[in-house]
Scaffold this motif. Sequence first.
Motif, PDB file in Angstrom:
ATOM      1  N   GLY A  32      47.810  82.854   6.230  1.00  9.31           N
ATOM      2  CA  GLY A  32      48.017  81.837   7.256  1.00  9.31           C
ATOM      3  C   GLY A  32      46.751  81.459   7.992  1.00  9.31           C
ATOM      4  N   ALA A  33      45.594  81.974   7.562  1.00  6.35           N
ATOM      5  CA  ALA A  33      44.350  81.731   8.290  1.00  6.35           C
ATOM      6  C   ALA A  33      43.962  80.260   8.280  1.00  6.35           C
ATOM      7  N   THR A  34      44.096  79.593   7.131  1.00  7.22           N
ATOM      8  CA  THR A  34      43.734  78.170   7.048  1.00  7.22           C
ATOM      9  C   THR A  34      44.625  77.336   7.950  1.00  7.22           C
ATOM     10  N   LEU A  35      45.916  77.557   7.872  1.00  7.62           N
ATOM     11  CA  LEU A  35      46.852  76.795   8.697  1.00  7.62           C
ATOM     12  C   LEU A  35      46.670  77.117  10.176  1.00  7.62           C
ATOM     13  N   ASP A  36      46.359  78.367  10.486  1.00  6.59           N
ATOM     14  CA  ASP A  36      46.122  78.764  11.870  1.00  6.59           C
ATOM     15  C   ASP A  36      44.907  78.030  12.430  1.00  6.59           C
ATOM     16  N   ALA A  37      43.812  77.988  11.648  1.00  2.00           N
ATOM     17  CA  ALA A  37      42.596  77.322  12.120  1.00  2.00           C
ATOM     18  C   ALA A  37      42.822  75.830  12.323  1.00  2.00           C
ATOM     19  N   LEU A  38      43.523  75.193  11.399  1.00  2.00           N
ATOM     20  CA  LEU A  38      43.781  73.763  11.537  1.00  2.00           C
ATOM     21  C   LEU A  38      44.756  73.483  12.669  1.00  2.00           C
ATOM     22  N   ALA A  39      45.774  74.346  12.824  1.00  2.00           N
ATOM     23  CA  ALA A  39      46.723  74.166  13.920  1.00  2.00           C
ATOM     24  C   ALA A  39      46.029  74.273  15.274  1.00  2.00           C
ATOM     25  N   ALA A  40      45.110  75.235  15.410  1.00  2.00           N
ATOM     26  CA  ALA A  40      44.364  75.364  16.663  1.00  2.00           C
ATOM     27  C   ALA A  40      43.525  74.121  16.933  1.00  2.00           C
ATOM     28  N   THR A  41      42.974  73.546  15.870  1.00  2.00           N
ATOM     29  CA  THR A  41      42.142  72.348  16.016  1.00  2.00           C
ATOM     30  C   THR A  41      42.963  71.164  16.512  1.00  2.00           C
ATOM     31  N   VAL A  42      44.149  70.954  15.938  1.00  2.00           N
ATOM     32  CA  VAL A  42      44.947  69.802  16.365  1.00  2.00           C
ATOM     33  C   VAL A  42      45.578  70.037  17.733  1.00  2.00           C
ATOM     34  N   ARG A  43      45.824  71.283  18.090  1.00  2.00           N
ATOM     35  CA  ARG A  43      46.317  71.558  19.447  1.00  2.00           C
ATOM     36  C   ARG A  43      45.250  71.209  20.487  1.00  2.00           C
ATOM     37  N   ARG A  44      44.001  71.559  20.202  1.00  2.00           N
ATOM     38  CA  ARG A  44      42.926  71.208  21.138  1.00  2.00           C
ATOM     39  C   ARG A  44      42.776  69.697  21.277  1.00  2.00           C
ATOM     40  N   ALA A  45      43.206  68.968  20.251  1.00  2.00           N
ATOM     41  CA  ALA A  45      43.134  67.508  20.300  1.00  2.00           C
ATOM     42  C   ALA A  45      44.345  66.888  20.977  1.00  2.00           C
ATOM     43  N   GLY A  46      45.301  67.710  21.433  1.00  2.00           N
ATOM     44  CA  GLY A  46      46.414  67.184  22.204  1.00  2.00           C
ATOM     45  C   GLY A  46      47.781  67.276  21.562  1.00  2.00           C
ATOM     46  N   ALA A  47      47.896  67.830  20.347  1.00  2.00           N
ATOM     47  CA  ALA A  47      49.216  67.988  19.735  1.00  2.00           C
ATOM     48  C   ALA A  47      50.057  68.952  20.563  1.00  2.00           C
ATOM     49  N   THR A  48      51.316  68.624  20.758  1.00  2.00           N
ATOM     50  CA  THR A  48      52.173  69.435  21.626  1.00  2.00           C
ATOM     51  C   THR A  48      52.927  70.523  20.872  1.00  2.00           C
ATOM     52  N   ALA A  49      53.097  70.368  19.570  1.00  2.00           N
ATOM     53  CA  ALA A  49      53.791  71.361  18.747  1.00  2.00           C
ATOM     54  C   ALA A  49      53.271  71.236  17.324  1.00  2.00           C
ATOM     55  N   VAL A  50      53.199  72.353  16.623  1.00  2.00           N
ATOM     56  CA  VAL A  50      52.660  72.354  15.261  1.00  2.00           C
ATOM     57  C   VAL A  50      53.554  73.201  14.359  1.00  2.00           C
TER      58      VAL A  50
ATOM     59  N   PRO B  84      50.207  83.021  15.822  1.00  2.00           N
ATOM     60  CA  PRO B  84      49.307  81.984  15.319  1.00  2.00           C
ATOM     61  C   PRO B  84      49.422  80.709  16.141  1.00  2.00           C
ATOM     62  N   ALA B  85      48.558  79.760  15.848  1.00  2.00           N
ATOM     63  CA  ALA B  85      48.554  78.506  16.603  1.00  2.00           C
ATOM     64  C   ALA B  85      49.705  77.591  16.216  1.00  2.00           C
ATOM     65  N   PHE B  86      50.367  77.864  15.094  1.00  2.00           N
ATOM     66  CA  PHE B  86      51.542  77.067  14.712  1.00  2.00           C
ATOM     67  C   PHE B  86      52.799  77.781  15.180  1.00  2.00           C
ATOM     68  N   ASP B  87      53.855  76.998  15.379  1.00  2.00           N
ATOM     69  CA  ASP B  87      55.087  77.525  15.961  1.00  2.00           C
ATOM     70  C   ASP B  87      56.104  77.981  14.925  1.00  2.00           C
ATOM     71  N   HIS B  88      56.088  77.354  13.777  1.00  2.00           N
ATOM     72  CA  HIS B  88      57.183  77.510  12.826  1.00  2.00           C
ATOM     73  C   HIS B  88      56.653  77.217  11.433  1.00  2.00           C
ATOM     74  N   THR B  89      57.199  77.894  10.413  1.00  2.00           N
ATOM     75  CA  THR B  89      56.800  77.638   9.035  1.00  2.00           C
ATOM     76  C   THR B  89      58.029  77.445   8.163  1.00  2.00           C
ATOM     77  N   LEU B  90      57.983  76.411   7.341  1.00  2.00           N
ATOM     78  CA  LEU B  90      59.001  76.183   6.326  1.00  2.00           C
ATOM     79  C   LEU B  90      58.339  76.286   4.959  1.00  2.00           C
ATOM     80  N   THR B  91      58.999  76.950   4.030  1.00  2.00           N
ATOM     81  CA  THR B  91      58.461  77.089   2.678  1.00  2.00           C
ATOM     82  C   THR B  91      59.549  76.818   1.658  1.00  2.00           C
ATOM     83  N   ALA B  92      59.129  76.363   0.485  1.00  2.00           N
ATOM     84  CA  ALA B  92      60.088  76.091  -0.581  1.00  2.00           C
ATOM     85  C   ALA B  92      60.501  77.367  -1.294  1.00  2.00           C
TER      86      ALA B  92
END
Length: 253
Positions: free
Chosen positions: A220-238, A75-83
């Motif tokens: 993880g589809a919602t988080l994947d889509a948003l992570a891809a969006t912020v990466r395209r905007a220049g975020a270096t890690a998600v 996915p577009a995010f690198d790591h997930t933390l959950t409670a």
Amino acid sequence: MSLRNSRPFLAWRAFAAAWRWSPGSACQICATWQRDAVCGTCRQRFRHAGHRCRCCAVSLVGLNEVCGRCILRPPAFDHTLTAFDYAYPWDGLITRFKFSGACELAGPLADLMSDALWTAAEQTGFEPPDVLLPVPLSAARQRARGYNQAWELARRVGPALEVPVQARWVERVLDTPHQTGLPRAERLLNLRGAFAVTAAGRAGLTGRRVAILDDVMTTGATLDALAATVRRAGATAVQSWVLARTVSDDAAP
């Protein structure tokens, strides 16, 4: 003079604030009368600790650090933390919080989430993000619900973990259908083009390490889509921070 302006009441309130004392409440799970909204016994009993995929936080059997799906399709995010797992009793509390207008549960759930994230961060040793972004709702969905559950969590979790929260850097530009019960492929299709970065976000995301916060991760589809969006905007890690992770992709809330 009203009771709330009387000298005895004001003195009591000052005493309670100084000692961080509260008159108590019934535990939301076992109904035991004590101080916290969820008692310490229930926190320990239902914490669902276990070995999880480093990437998507699904429960794993064995010593692998990443699940097979994340290896095949990262996915577009690198790591997930959950409670905790999206299972009894947390699923009932989250359903009330998310769909039944029980916004008063935001504080107790955010406290549980903050404690769990602190523990997970200490165990994994990864660097904290520069900014925390709650997953946005569409304007229509937020009007219907009355609040964004991700924001209600983020505005409490961020300060507790000393991470700045930005609710206006990303927006949901498409009012996509409810994802409940849909397989991952259809969820991904629904979410294509659903998120956009605002002008403030374009300026702020460049070079930043970002955490995205949501209440529940299913596929993880919602988080994947948003992570891809912020990466395209220049975020270096998600990173993804979620209150609960479903046991499997079929256990959709």
